[in-house]
Scaffold this active site. Sequence first.
Site, mmCIF file in Angstrom:
data_model
loop_
_atom_site.group_PDB
_atom_site.id
_atom_site.type_symbol
_atom_site.label_atom_id
_atom_site.label_comp_id
_atom_site.label_asym_id
_atom_site.label_seq_id
_atom_site.Cartn_x
_atom_site.Cartn_y
_atom_site.Cartn_z
ATOM 1 N N CYS A 114 74.797 17.534 0.160
ATOM 2 C CA CYS A 114 74.605 18.805 -0.758
ATOM 3 C C CYS A 114 75.172 19.948 0.121
ATOM 4 C CB CYS A 114 73.108 18.958 -0.656
ATOM 5 S SG CYS A 114 72.255 17.567 -1.264
ATOM 6 N N HIS A 254 70.445 26.273 -0.935
ATOM 7 C CA HIS A 254 70.644 24.897 -1.804
ATOM 8 C C HIS A 254 69.417 24.650 -2.427
ATOM 9 C CE1 HIS A 254 70.994 20.758 -2.979
ATOM 10 N NE2 HIS A 254 70.208 20.298 -2.139
ATOM 11 N N ASN A 284 67.813 19.541 -8.523
ATOM 12 C CA ASN A 284 68.822 19.539 -7.350
ATOM 13 C C ASN A 284 69.886 18.914 -7.685
ATOM 14 O OD1 ASN A 284 70.177 18.800 -5.178
ATOM 15 N ND2 ASN A 284 68.434 17.973 -3.803
HETATM 16 O O1 UT7 Z 1 69.459 17.973 -1.091
HETATM 17 C C1 UT7 Z 1 68.690 17.304 -0.332
HETATM 18 C C2 UT7 Z 1 68.011 16.243 -0.905
HETATM 19 N N1 UT7 Z 1 66.450 15.866 -0.888
HETATM 20 C C3 UT7 Z 1 65.419 17.044 -0.726
HETATM 21 O O2 UT7 Z 1 65.831 18.053 -0.202
HETATM 22 C C4 UT7 Z 1 64.139 16.477 -0.874
HETATM 23 C C5 UT7 Z 1 63.450 17.041 0.255
HETATM 24 N N2 UT7 Z 1 61.839 16.717 0.307
HETATM 25 C C6 UT7 Z 1 61.276 16.943 -0.865
HETATM 26 O O3 UT7 Z 1 61.536 17.683 -1.555
HETATM 27 C C7 UT7 Z 1 59.829 16.191 -0.852
HETATM 28 O O4 UT7 Z 1 59.630 15.532 0.148
HETATM 29 C C8 UT7 Z 1 59.450 15.549 -2.302
HETATM 30 C C9 UT7 Z 1 59.632 16.437 -3.407
HETATM 31 C C10 UT7 Z 1 60.620 14.231 -2.017
HETATM 32 C C11 UT7 Z 1 58.180 14.814 -1.782
HETATM 33 O O5 UT7 Z 1 56.998 15.653 -1.837
HETATM 34 P P1 UT7 Z 1 56.034 15.679 -0.659
HETATM 35 O O6 UT7 Z 1 55.015 16.598 -1.035
HETATM 36 O O7 UT7 Z 1 56.983 15.557 0.602
HETATM 37 O O8 UT7 Z 1 55.494 14.305 -1.253
HETATM 38 P P2 UT7 Z 1 55.283 12.766 -0.225
HETATM 39 O O9 UT7 Z 1 56.468 12.016 -0.151
HETATM 40 O O10 UT7 Z 1 54.593 13.231 0.728
HETATM 41 O O11 UT7 Z 1 54.248 11.972 -1.202
HETATM 42 C C12 UT7 Z 1 52.973 12.526 -1.370
HETATM 43 C C13 UT7 Z 1 52.256 11.392 -2.509
HETATM 44 C C14 UT7 Z 1 52.620 9.936 -2.130
HETATM 45 O O12 UT7 Z 1 51.576 9.241 -2.588
HETATM 46 P P3 UT7 Z 1 50.491 8.806 -1.581
HETATM 47 O O13 UT7 Z 1 51.343 7.929 -0.531
HETATM 48 O O14 UT7 Z 1 50.007 10.131 -0.845
HETATM 49 O O15 UT7 Z 1 49.264 8.284 -2.286
HETATM 50 C C15 UT7 Z 1 53.745 9.677 -3.123
HETATM 51 O O16 UT7 Z 1 53.623 8.340 -3.336
HETATM 52 O O17 UT7 Z 1 52.962 11.671 -3.735
HETATM 53 C C16 UT7 Z 1 53.356 10.369 -4.243
HETATM 54 N N3 UT7 Z 1 54.482 10.715 -5.073
HETATM 55 C C17 UT7 Z 1 54.369 11.203 -6.531
HETATM 56 N N4 UT7 Z 1 53.466 11.143 -7.183
HETATM 57 C C18 UT7 Z 1 53.620 11.499 -8.571
HETATM 58 C C19 UT7 Z 1 55.983 10.766 -4.550
HETATM 59 N N5 UT7 Z 1 56.566 11.203 -5.656
HETATM 60 C C20 UT7 Z 1 55.739 11.259 -6.877
HETATM 61 C C21 UT7 Z 1 55.864 11.656 -8.144
HETATM 62 N N6 UT7 Z 1 54.747 11.700 -8.976
HETATM 63 N N7 UT7 Z 1 57.082 11.847 -8.701
#
Ligand code: UT7
Length: 380
Positions: A114, A254, A284
């Site tokens: 990115c 970004h 993104n």
């Molecule tokens: O360009 C660079 C590439 N990527 C990025 O910049 C991404 C950077 N990271 C992020 O933006 C965030 O970490 C995410 C949006 C990917 C995830 O958000 P988060 O607040 O860090 O969530 P998490 O990974 O800690 O997950 C929290 C919960 C989990 O459930 P449990 O384990 O707490 O029961 C996930 O399984 O949210 C769950 N979860 C979802 N629930 C509903 C993960 N994705 C989803 C979803 N819908 N799409």
Amino acid sequence: MSSHAHVVGWGKYVPQRVLKNGELSELVDTSDEWIRTRTGIRERHLAEDGETTASMAFQAARQALEVAQLSPAQVDLIIVATATPDHLFPSTACLVQDMIGATRAAAFDLSAGCTGFIYGLSVAANMLSSGAYQTALVIGAETLSSITDWTDRSTCVLFGDGAGAVVIQMGENKGGVLAATLGSDGSGGDILWLPAGGSRMPTSQQTIDQRLHFIHMKGREVFRFAVKVIHEATCEVLQKAGYALSDLTLLIPHQANQRIIEAAARSLNLPLEMVYSNVEWYGNTSAASIPIALSEAVEKGRIQTGDLVVCVGFGAGLTWGAVAIRWTRPHSVPVSLSRRALRRLHYSLARFRSRLRRLLRGLFVIWIKNGWNGDQRRHE
Ligand code: UT7
């Protein structure tokens, strides 16, 4: 960098097809509410059949050349930053070179996740500053939908397709690309990667069955890394350029997640109005996100002549980087009339001619009436 490489053109392209959060909740176990609160994304654009990274890059490049009022033959260099090239080879940049007819241009792709557009802009500005080239097209373009695992809710809600481009050109005026800072940490390569399809894990039935041709990401780790490097790279590039945060007009980060953007703004102590965000509408788009945001910011009047803009990126590699730009014209135009001034003069003359015509017509009508009345009176 004592460079005078100025941004003289900009353009962006996103496909027509829009995928809203609600439609994603029919594919995976997610909801509009989760996606909006955790990422700020409402919708993203996805390539339609026949649309590719090269075709979207071409659209953005064509627009950027139009804004710059340059012909393709005037382009010396094309850099396409992408993680989703049309092919491993030939490069997407060569495909774009052919599509636009830039017959004199060198062309190559650049892979920095990115951060690709920031790397590309920095490389191009340096190549121009060396005197070897005059005019470069720097493009960030992605078809992330082609490497998105549409069964993985932790990634498929994030990404979108699109392209953004800028034309940079050497000029004698001070300003333009003032400084750049680039960084990498390969030890974090497996935080965000596409495991198979390269020489280490060539495509096989097994790699396909194991879904190794899709994006794999440890989201939380990327999140922490992103907030840290946005802060550091922004401060570093401003220092290199000889400025402070208080001199900044607009930060263009970004576009990965609204929460990352807000956390970075807090950590830099910048009001949110000074940090450009459009992740809500595009998701993104990886290497395309910064040039899309930059083009949109200019189109919306958020960037004016004289402004100090910093573009900052982070991504797979791991990589990060920032570029500081003083938004200026490459050349002074006090003596010779610029094309734009000539066009304005042309329209003013046209307006003057039409007013004169109306006036003459009015006078003629008055004269006819008076003449007629005079004749009438004489007959009486
Ligand atoms: O360009 C660079 C590439 N990527 C990025 O910049 C991404 C950077 N990271 C992020 O933006 C965030 O970490 C995410 C949006 C990917 C995830 O958000 P988060 O607040 O860090 O969530 P998490 O990974 O800690 O997950 C929290 C919960 C989990 O459930 P449990 O384990 O707490 O029961 C996930 O399984 O949210 C769950 N979860 C979802 N629930 C509903 C993960 N994705 C989803 C979803 N819908 N799409």
